[in-house]
Structures are given as structure tokens and as C-alpha cells.
Design a protein around this motif. Structure first.
Motif, PDB file in Angstrom:
ATOM      1  N   MET B  38     -99.846-120.379 -38.224  1.00 29.90           N
ATOM      2  CA  MET B  38     -98.444-120.461 -37.804  1.00 29.90           C
ATOM      3  C   MET B  38     -98.274-121.398 -36.619  1.00 29.90           C
ATOM      4  N   ASP B  39     -97.061-121.861 -36.498  1.00 33.70           N
ATOM      5  CA  ASP B  39     -96.667-122.610 -35.327  1.00 33.70           C
ATOM      6  C   ASP B  39     -96.623-121.622 -34.143  1.00 33.70           C
ATOM      7  N   ARG B  40     -97.009-122.089 -32.947  1.00 33.85           N
ATOM      8  CA  ARG B  40     -97.115-121.157 -31.812  1.00 33.85           C
ATOM      9  C   ARG B  40     -95.820-120.417 -31.529  1.00 33.85           C
ATOM     10  N   LYS B  41     -94.738-121.157 -31.609  1.00 33.52           N
ATOM     11  CA  LYS B  41     -93.450-120.549 -31.287  1.00 33.52           C
ATOM     12  C   LYS B  41     -93.082-119.502 -32.335  1.00 33.52           C
ATOM     13  N   GLU B  46     -92.529-113.939 -34.066  1.00 35.12           N
ATOM     14  CA  GLU B  46     -92.905-112.860 -34.990  1.00 35.12           C
ATOM     15  C   GLU B  46     -93.280-111.598 -34.206  1.00 35.12           C
ATOM     16  N   VAL B  47     -94.055-111.789 -33.152  1.00 36.66           N
ATOM     17  CA  VAL B  47     -94.475-110.636 -32.346  1.00 36.66           C
ATOM     18  C   VAL B  47     -93.261-110.020 -31.641  1.00 36.66           C
ATOM     19  N   LYS B  48     -92.382-110.886 -31.153  1.00 35.45           N
ATOM     20  CA  LYS B  48     -91.145-110.401 -30.525  1.00 35.45           C
ATOM     21  C   LYS B  48     -90.367-109.541 -31.509  1.00 35.45           C
ATOM     22  N   ALA B  62     -94.030-107.341 -25.933  1.00 33.31           N
ATOM     23  CA  ALA B  62     -95.233-108.176 -25.825  1.00 33.31           C
ATOM     24  C   ALA B  62     -94.936-109.654 -26.096  1.00 33.31           C
ATOM     25  N   GLY B  63     -94.183-109.919 -27.160  1.00 33.11           N
ATOM     26  CA  GLY B  63     -93.873-111.302 -27.482  1.00 33.11           C
ATOM     27  C   GLY B  63     -93.094-111.981 -26.367  1.00 33.11           C
ATOM     28  N   MET B  64     -92.182-111.212 -25.781  1.00 35.60           N
ATOM     29  CA  MET B  64     -91.394-111.730 -24.661  1.00 35.60           C
ATOM     30  C   MET B  64     -92.316-112.126 -23.515  1.00 35.60           C
ATOM     31  N   ASN B 214     -99.241-107.611 -41.947  1.00 37.58           N
ATOM     32  CA  ASN B 214     -98.214-106.923 -42.742  1.00 37.58           C
ATOM     33  C   ASN B 214     -96.796-107.373 -42.446  1.00 37.58           C
ATOM     34  N   GLY B 215     -96.632-108.167 -41.411  1.00 37.66           N
ATOM     35  CA  GLY B 215     -95.302-108.677 -41.088  1.00 37.66           C
ATOM     36  C   GLY B 215     -94.582-107.840 -40.052  1.00 37.66           C
TER      37      GLY B 215
END
Ligand SMILES: Cc1cc2nc3c(=O)[nH]c(=O)nc-3n(C[C@H](O)[C@H](O)[C@H](O)COP(=O)(O)O)c2cc1C
Ligand code: SF4
Ligand code: SF4
Ligand code: SF4
Ligand code: FES
Lengths: 148, 405, 356
Positions: B38-41, B46-48, B62-64, B214-215
Motif C-alpha cells: 500500500m501507499d503510506r498514506k 486504513e489504520v485510522k 493509532a493511525g492518527m 481482514n480490513g
């Protein structure tokens, strides 16, 4: 016995690794001898006063000689309600020393500590960092006698 | 609803936690593979989107947190907080003992997101055997090629609860006294050796492989909406099943204690529960139907914290327990700031006096006043949280204090 | 520039300004103990806390950056309460002996207790058995009374950042933390150079000069700015004068007054002043006659010396003379000294103590 300079040198590649060096020294001597403290300060490029400040900050590090077996009694709330006080009294009585002291033969030192993360089996003590579970005052003699 | 939901611990005791090959056999390192594609952003987004919030206590998205890391910095670090000093907590140890590779994979995913090549695990000095386990796990993962060029080094703490605070932890890795830094600057901007650093808890990292594999939607759909996922809780005190459970975050405290935990030990009645470790509030019976997620716990003046659940039965002397807790904070205060260095000492002094039956109502006023000032003015979370057990028990169990006065 | 409101006054400050600076610019007098403009920030004493609207906790002004549209209160009830309690906590472990304290009148703890009306502490404890930190240190210069220490760590930072000696640090933790050299020993056995920068920055009476002890409190002495005569560096120092006698030396840190050293001194400048009023001190030139020294005027002494120099030069030539000059004089004077030897006397025999 390994030379303290070799022990410190084995950690010198670790950036900021003076605490790792202290651990390694304690694994050999059970405390940080004065000469070793001075040498560690030199190797890691910090002032002697700072190295001493670090060594006295952490409760697992000691700048004073201790016994061969360091008995730590967890005093945190879960062990406290499970009867830590009675266990510590039993240990003190059996070894005839108080918390913070070392037996005359240099074999045992008793320390208090906070939670060691084994709360599934309170009360817990550790002997040289090895946890012993579900300790009761009755089990104390047997546990300590097993330390040769 | 009161059932375990094992995600992080799905393969507990079925795989060798040190072995990367074992882990790969049960689907491990798929998340990292995905992350790398994936692209870093997009990865950070996705984590956000998964809604994953820190499991170390502060509950930050965490993503934030990762998104604050300046991309142009040449060196960045990923740091795993395995200090686990909160009394009654051992879930991070369990994660390592059951599923260490997931932690390593999670750290590598974070490394991919912020383009860092170096991770550190700061493991508490009480867990030398976990240090060994992790070193072997890293060796195995490096040998299998799973981690790629991401390196992880384990550093051992030396008995200081405050080193769980992220900036104190950083100071300790640097070889200093574990005294917290003032914030800002936050570690994400200026952390380890002044480089941008992400500090996350073990459990936070360990959630990541499944989120990627799993998304985000899958994860966001588990448990409480605003604090999704599972949480490992550790039950201690007067409880039948003094063990750990992995539960979805929308179970209630009552279910945790009475269904999974099997209720109060020896058939006694419930008196109080302290959630989140020794710095948490004591919760009375009437609040037990609250979900354990971060915000729900916050709404009753408590905190999920580390997920420790410490139960007291009807026979327990709360004042005595809280006196013991006040000793903990006196012992663990780093001593840097005035409100905490002096405050924890005086709280303990007054609590001992009250506990010994020599207290007055003036002492209770002093406890509350000191509590307020410490929460408002202490430098770090230790001094701010130290008075909470006292304050919450004076609020909910005042009669226990008055009985001793 | 960003703008913010402090105690109802709107002000503009450059981005990156701390709240402390912004508050002071707005005319608010923020108390500080650990803050020192010349040293790394600590943010630890928490005396400088202020209330920022919308924040749950108070923030320490000295380490918190001002932000656009912040609304700040510097003496709100919570702020005042916190400061008072912090002062009470400090007093509870303090050896409160202002009447005999060298810092009486120049002590921040005393000033702030006065300002906030803190007469007593409700936290002294049942047995009044605070920790005992005082340190007997037999050195001749620096008294270390840590029963008066407020743990601001300014001495540690000054020792490291101004002097570079790194002799002291914090040892232990929590309530047992204190300032110490390695192995909690004496300064003499540490890299301490006795410059006394720690005394200069200590906001209370924990570190004081043994040489000046008992000779006069700060408000009893007149401060006379002068230049140190020990060497050519030209440090500014401040003679503390009482009844026409020098009873101590302090320094000023303001760059306008102390451009060379900004308050920093060495052991000689800070502690080596007792010669000034010493009865052993020479106050006139002496000429030796028949083995006895007798007082003489400057004119007489200079004439005598000049005549002797001429006599030696006439008899033995210019190279029989040599001048040995001192680091205690300035560069300009040293220049003149060599000029005298080379041009007036005609020899290159000139040297200087700093070369040895
Ligand atoms: C006194 C104190 C102790 C802490 N101890 C821990 C700890 O043992 N483990 C942990 O993960 N976080 C601990 N934290 C929280 C960390 O500062 C930090 O918020 C956390 O590691 C961030 O990770 P997360 O966002 O994944 O939760 C502690 C905080 C304070 C103030
Ligand atoms: S609140 Fe306590 S632990 Fe935190 S910086 Fe202050 S003294 Fe240290
Ligand atoms: S240090 Fe200050 S408060 Fe303490 S005794 Fe001296 S003058 Fe008084
Ligand atoms: S001795 Fe003085 S300067 Fe040093 S920490 Fe104590 S109060 Fe601060
Ligand atoms: S002056 Fe700001 S914390 Fe001390």
C-alpha cells in the motif's frame, strides 16, 4: 569471574546502553561495583554523577553489595490482599533479617517490589527474578531451603 | 454476550510464539505483506479507519498518532511499550508468550507506515524470560525474511513504573533516569534521540496484522463502536477465575466479573472493583452494567487503562487497600515535579494515619485538596492519576473512611 | 505573529513564544522556581502553572508554547490554589530557618510564600519527620544544605551547561531524590571546580558561600559592580559591601552589565576576595633598607625601581634585565609591558605567567 571491563565492553555497541551494561554487571555480581560504575560512565560517555544518578533511579539496580539470592516480595494491591504481609513476615522470620538486609552469610537479601505481572498466582515472590507462585507462609521454609 | 472472542490469542498454545514459520502457517505476516503493497498514506488511513485506539491507557487513535510523524525526517523509530507496570496487569506478557510474532509484525507495519527501519521493544525488567523469548522471535523472523530490512532491538527496563510513560520510556532507552519530559514536543515529532518516534503498546501493535489482513471495516465492526476490537483483561483479587480473557470491548463489567470471572471468590458478596490498574478509580456495584470500552468507562469517572480488573469482596477494608496503593505511588514517583514528588509522599502519610485510626475529617479534606492539585498540576500521568484511587473511594466508600476516624 | 488573551488583555507574540514569555509581556508576574533563561528547560517545579480555557489541567507556562486564540488566566482560583499547595508541600520538608539563612531576602521560596500568604504547611506530617538531606561537605567554599533544597535542578544544569564540570546530578528517585556527586561524596572528590555557578542559580538558600557566611544578608549590603582583577578575562563581578568592608562577591547575569561572563565566575573571583580587607594586605609599596622593609610612596618606589633598572642596564647591558608579566593584567597592559622592555630598555626578555 568475568572482568567488569569485558562485561561493559560487550554492551558498548548499544547506543545509550548503560542500563544494559548495568544489567550485565548485576548478572555477574548481583550489584554494580564502584569501579564498574566509573568505567561504565567512561565507556558510555556520561558524567560519573549521571551514571550514579541512573544506577540509583531504578529499583532493580543496586550500588550496594547484595546476597547471592535476592528475594523480592511483591507488595502491590493484588498480592497485598492475597496475604503478602504474612509471607514477608514469614520470610523475615525464617532468615532472621529485615527487608533491605542481607543475611550474615551473604546468601539472601530481602527486598520489596511492586507488581511483577504474575497476578494469576498471588502472592508472588521472585528469587533472582524467577517468579515463585501462590506463596504461603507455610511454604516459605521449603522454598528458601531449595536455594543452595 | 459474555463470551471470549479470541483474535490476538486465537492460536494461543497452538503455535510456538518464537517461531516465524509457525506463525506464517496460521496466516501470519499477511498483514505486513498487504501493508507493504500500500501507499503510506493509504496505510495510515486504513489504520485510522479501523478505529484502533491505543491499548496502553490513553486511548489515542493509532493511525492518527502515526500521521503526526513528519515524513521528511531522515531517521524515525518505532517503539513498543512493554513496560506493563500497572499492578494487576499481565496481558502484554500473555501476548508475547502466546503470539510474539504478531507484535513484531505490527511493529513492522508501523515501520512501513512511517518509513522507519528501526524498532525498539522496551520490556520491563521483571520479565527477563520475555526478553529472551522476544530475542529468539526476532531472530526467527529475521531469518525467515519476514521482517525484511526492519530491525528490532529489545531493551530491558530496571524496575520503574514511570518508565511506562512514553517519554520516560524514551529517556530510559537513551540510558538516562526515567524522568518524563514535558510535552509538547510529542514523541511523534521529537522522541528517541530527538527523532520522530511512534510509541505504542504491545496490544495495539498486535491488533495491526489482523486489521490489515481482514480490513478496517472488519475490525471496526467488533465490540464498541468508538473503541472497537477486543481487549485482553486480567482478573485479580477476590475473583473465582483469576486469569485473563480476551473480550470484545462492548462487554459489561458485570459480565466480565460474574460470567467470565465466575463471580466473587468463595461465594462472598461484591464490594468494589478497580479497573485499569492501580491508578484506576474504584467502582461500586451500581456502575457494573457499564461497557468496558474507553468512553463508557470514562462516563462513570473510571478508565479502562491497561484492562486490569481488581475485585474486592465485602469483607475487604478499602482504606487499607488504598493505603497500600498510596505506597505504590510514593515508591514509583520519579521525583521530578513538586506536586507528585511531595504529594505522593504526603498522600501516603495521611492515608497511613487514617488507616491506623488516627485520622480526622481535616485529613480527608487535605486528601481531597491535594488530590485536586496533583491532578491539575503534576507533570505526567503518574502524579495526575496517583490520587484517583483515594478520591474515588472517598466518593463511593466514604463510610469506610469515617468508620476509621 | 499569533494573538492570545491573557488576563483579559489581547497581545501579539511571535509563533514559538512560550506562555511564560507571553504572560510576562502582558504584564502578568508569573512565579518560577526551576525556570532559568540560560538553562535547558525542566518544566518541573509547576509554580508557573496557568489556566488555559478549554484545557482540563493547568499548564506550565515555561514549557508550553503560546497558541493562536488561547485564553489564559494567570491568577485564577485554581492557579492560586495549586501554587499555594505546591508552596505548602515544599515548606513541609523545608528547614525553615529564614532568620539565620544566608538567602533571607533573596529567596524565591520566601518571596512566593509572602506573595501568596503561605505561613505554614498543613502537610508537615504527624511526626514532623521529614527526610534529612543535609550534606556535610568539608570543602572551604560551598555549603550544601539540602534540607532547604527544592529540587529545581538548576544547579545540576548550571554545572553541566555553564561550567561543563558535570559534578552533580540527581540521585535516587521520588521523595528520596536529592542532588549528589558520584557515590554521594564530597565536592572535592568530584570534578567540581568550585566556580559557584550552582550558588548563583540556586533560588533558595540550599547552596551558599561559606566564605561570605554570616557577614551580611543581601539586603544589608551595597552592591558595587567592578571588574575582577584576577585575570585578563575581565569578568564583571559585584562586590557586596557592608560598613565599608567587602563581605562577599556575587555576580550579575544581565548581559548589559556583565557582557564578558554573564554572571559566571571562577573559584578565585567568587570566593577569593577575603584579601581585600585583610590586615596582611600590602597597601603601600615597601622598600627594603638594611634588611628591613619600610613603607614608601608610589613615586618614591617607582623612582627607586627606575634608577635600579638604569643602573643594571648601564653596568651589564639591556639583556641582563627581564620582565615577567602576569595574567592578572589586561592584554593592553601586557602590550605596554613588552613595549617597555623592547623599546625603552632594549631587550626581548619578556615573558608571561600564562605560558608556564
Ligand atoms: C505513569 C504511566 C505509566 C504508563 N505505563 C504504561 C505501560 O506500562 N504500558 C503502556 O503501554 N502504556 C503505558 N502508559 C501510557 C503511555 O504513556 C503511552 O500513552 C502508550 O504507551 C501509548 O501507546 P498506545 O497509544 O498504543 O496505548 C503509561 C502512562 C503513564 C502516565
Ligand atoms: S508526575 Fe510524578 S512521575 Fe510524573 S514527572 Fe512528576 S514526579 Fe515524575
Ligand atoms: S532557603 Fe529561603 S525559605 Fe528557606 S530558610 Fe532560607 S530564606 Fe527561608
Ligand atoms: S540545591 Fe538549589 S539549585 Fe540545586 S536543586 Fe536544590 S534548590 Fe535547586
Ligand atoms: S518555572 Fe515552569 S515548571 Fe518551573
Amino acid at each position: 569471574m568475568a572482568n567488569y571491563k569485558d562485561i561493559i565492553n560487550s554492551c558498548r555497541e548499544k547506543r545509550g546502553g548503560i542500563i544494559e551494561a548495568f544489567h550485565a554487571l548485576q548478572a555477574e555480581y548481583n550489584y554494580i561495583p564502584q569501579d564498574a560504575l566509573v568505567e561504565a560512565a567512561r565507556v558510555f560517555g556520561v558524567s560519573e554523577a549521571q551514571a550514579y544518578g541512573v544506577a540509583t533511579f531504578y529499583s532493580y539496580l543496586s550500588v550496594e553489595n547484595r546476597g547471592k539470592y535476592i528475594i523480592r516480595m511483591c507488595e502491590s494491591a493484588p498480592c497485598h490482599v492475597a496475604g503478602a504481609d504474612a509471607v514477608i513476615r514469614a520470610i523475615e522470620n525464617y532468615l532472621d533479617i529485615k527487608v533491605g538486609e542481607t543475611t550474615a552469610d551473604g546468601k539472601f537479601t530481602i527486598e520489596l517490589c511492586e507488581c511483577i505481572g504474575q497476578c494469576q498466582a498471588t502472592p508472588v515472590i521472585t528469587i533472582n527474578s524467577q517468579p515463585v507462585f501462590n506463596v504461603t507462609p507455610e511454604k516459605v521454609p521449603e522454598i528458601l531451603d531449595a536455594c543452595k | 454476550m459474555a463470551e471470549e472472542l479470541r483474535v490476538l490469542l486465537q492460536y494461543a498454545d497452538q503455535i510456538n510464539p518464537e517461531s516465524a514459520d509457525d506463525y506464517v502457517k496460521v496466516g501470519g505476516y499477511k498483514g505486513l505483506e498487504k501493508a507493504r503493497s500500500m501507499d503510506r498514506k493509504a496505510l495510515i488511513d486504513e489504520v485510522k479507519k479501523s478505529g484502533l485506539r491505543g491499548r496502553g491507557g490513553a486511548g489515542f487513535n493509532a493511525g492518527m498518532k502515526w500521521s503526526f510523524v513528519p515524513q521528511d525526517a531522515p531517521i524515525k523509530y518505532v517503539v513498543c511499550n512493554l513496560d506493563e507496570g500497572e499492578p494487576g496487569t499481565y496481558k502484554d506478557r500473555i501476548i508475547c508468550e502466546k503470539n510474539a510474532q504478531a507484535l513484531l509484525e505490527g511493529m513492522a507495519i508501523c515501520g512501513t507506515a512511517i518509513s522507519s527501519k528501526q524498532g525498539y521493544i522496551y520490556c520491563r525488567g521483571e520479565y527477563p524470560f520475555v526478553v529472551e523469548l522476544l530475542k529468539n522471535a526476532i531472530k526467527s523472523a529475521k531469518a525467515s525474511g519476514a521482517l525484511g530490512d526492519f530491525d528490532i532491538e529489545v531493551r530491558m527496563g530496571a524496575g520503574a513504573y514511570v518508565c511506562g510513560e512514553e517519554t520516560a520510556l524514551i529517556e530510559s532507552i537513551e540510558g538516562h533516569r526515567g524522568e518524563p519530559r514535558f510535552k509538547p514536543p510529542f514523541p511523534g515529532v521529537e522522541g528517541l534521540w530527538a527523532a520522530p518516534t511512534v510509541v505504542n503498546n504491545v496490544e495495539t501493535f498486535a491488533c495491526l496484522p489482523n486489521i490489515l489482513a481482514n480490513g478496517a471495516e472488519w475490525f471496526a465492526g467488533i465490540g464498541a463502536t468508538r473503541y472497537p476490537g477486543t481487549k485482553i483483561v486480567t482478573l485479580t483479587g477476590d475473583i473465582e477465575n483469576a486469569t485473563y480473557f480476551e473480550v470484545p470491548t462492548n462487554v459489561t463489567l458485570r459480565d466480565v466479573i460474574f460470567t467470565l470471572g465466575g463471580g466473587v471468590k468463595n461465594g462472598k458478596k461484591f464490594k468494589a472493583v478497580q479497573v485499569g490498574g492501580t491508578s484506576g478509580a474504584f467502582i461500586p456495584e451500581q456502575n457494573l452494567d457499564t461497557q468496558i470500552d474507553f468512553d463508557s468507562m470514562g462516563s462513570i469517572g473510571a478508565a479502562l487503562g491497561s484492562g486490569a480488573v481488581f475485585v474486592l469482596d465485602e469483607t475487604r477494608d478499602i482504606v487499607d487497600v488504598v493505603t497500600r496503593i498510596s505506597k505504590f505511588f510514593e515508591h514509583e514517583s520519579c521525583g521530578k515535579c513538586n506536586p507528585c514528588r511531595e504529594g505522593t509522599f504526603r498522600l501516603r502519610e495521611i492515608m497511613e494515619k487514617v488507616n491506623a485510626g488516627r485520622g480526622t475529617t481535616q485529613d480527608m479534606d487535605n486528601l481531597l485538596l491535594l488530590s485536586k492539585v496533583m491532578q491539575k498540576a503534576a507533570l505526567c500521568g503518574l502524579g495526575q492519576a496517583a490520587p484517583i484511587p483515594i478520591e474515588s473511594t472517598i466518593k463511593h466508600f466514604r463510610y469506610e473512611y469515617l468508620r476509621k476516624i | 505573529m499569533i494573538s492570545l488573551t491573557i488576563d483579559g488583555r489581547e497581545i501579539q507574540v511571535p509563533r514559538g513564544t512560550t506562555l511564560l514569555t507571553a504572560c510576562r509581556q502582558a504584564g502578568a508576574d508569573i512565579p518560577t522556581l526551576c525556570y532559568d533563561p540560560d538553562l535547558r528547560l525542566a518544566g518541573s517545579c509547576r509554580m508557573c502553572v496557568v489556566e488555559v480555557k478549554g484545557r482540563r489541567n493547568l499548564v506550565a507556562g515555561c514549557v508550553t508554547p503560546a497558541e493562536n486564540n488561547m485564553v489564559v488566566e494567570t491568577e485564577s482560583p485554581d492557579v492560586v490554589e495549586s501554587r499555594k499547595i505546591i508552596l505548602e508541600l515544599l515548606l513541609a520538608r523545608h528547614k525553615l530557618t529564614c532568620h539565620t539563612c544566608e538567602s533571607d531576602g533573596s529567596c524565591k521560596l520566601q518571596d512566593y510564600c509572602y506573595r501568596y500568604g503561605v505561613t505554614d504547611s498543613r502537610f508537615t506530617g504527624e511526626f514532623h519527620d521529614g527526610p534529612h538531606f543535609s550534606k556535610e561537605d568539608a570543602n572551604p567554599f560551598i555549603k550544601r544544605d539540602y534540607d532547604k533544597c527544592i529540587m529545581c535542578t538548576r544547579c545540576v544544569r548550571a554545572c553541566e551547561e555553564i561550567t561543563g564540570a558535570q559534578a552533580i546530578n540527581v540521585m535516587n528517585r521520588g521523595h528520596h531524590a536529592k542532588i549528589a556527586t558520584i557515590f554521594d561524596g564530597n565536592l572535592e572528590d568530584s570534578p567540581c571546580v568550585f566556580c559557584g555557578q550552582c550558588i548563583m542559580v540556586c533560588p533558595v538558600g540550599a547552596l551558599t558561600s561559606k566564605v561570605a557566611a554570616g557577614k551580611g544578608k543581601s539586603y544589608q549590603t551595597e552592591k558595587v559592580l567592578t571588574t575582577c582583577t584576577y585575570c585578563g578575562t575581565g569578568c564583571t563581578l559585584e562586590l557586596n559591601v557592608k560598613d565599608d568592608k567587602v563581605v562577599g562577591v556575587t555576580s550579575v547575569r544581565d548581559e548589559n552589565w556583565s557582557p564578558v561572563n554573564r554572571g559566571a565566575l571562577c573559584v578565585k573571583g567568587r570566593f577569593g576576595w577575603d584579601f581585600i580587607n585583610s590586615s596582611d594586605r600590602l597597601t603601600t609599596p615597601l622598600i627594603r633598607e638594611n634588611g628591613e622593609l619600610r613603607p614608601a610612596s608610589w613615586d618614591e618606589a617607582l623612582d627607586f625601581t627606575a634608577a635600579k633598572i638604569k643602573e643594571i642596564k648601564g653596568e651589564h647591558g639591556p639583556d641582563s634585565l627581564a620582565m615577567f608579566s602576569s595574567a592578572r593584567v589586561t592584554n593592553e597592559e601586557n602590550y605596554l609591558a613588552q613595549k617597555l622592555m623592547r623599546a625603552a630598555i632594549g631587550t626581548n626578555n619578556v615573558d608571561h605567567c600564562a605560558r608556564l
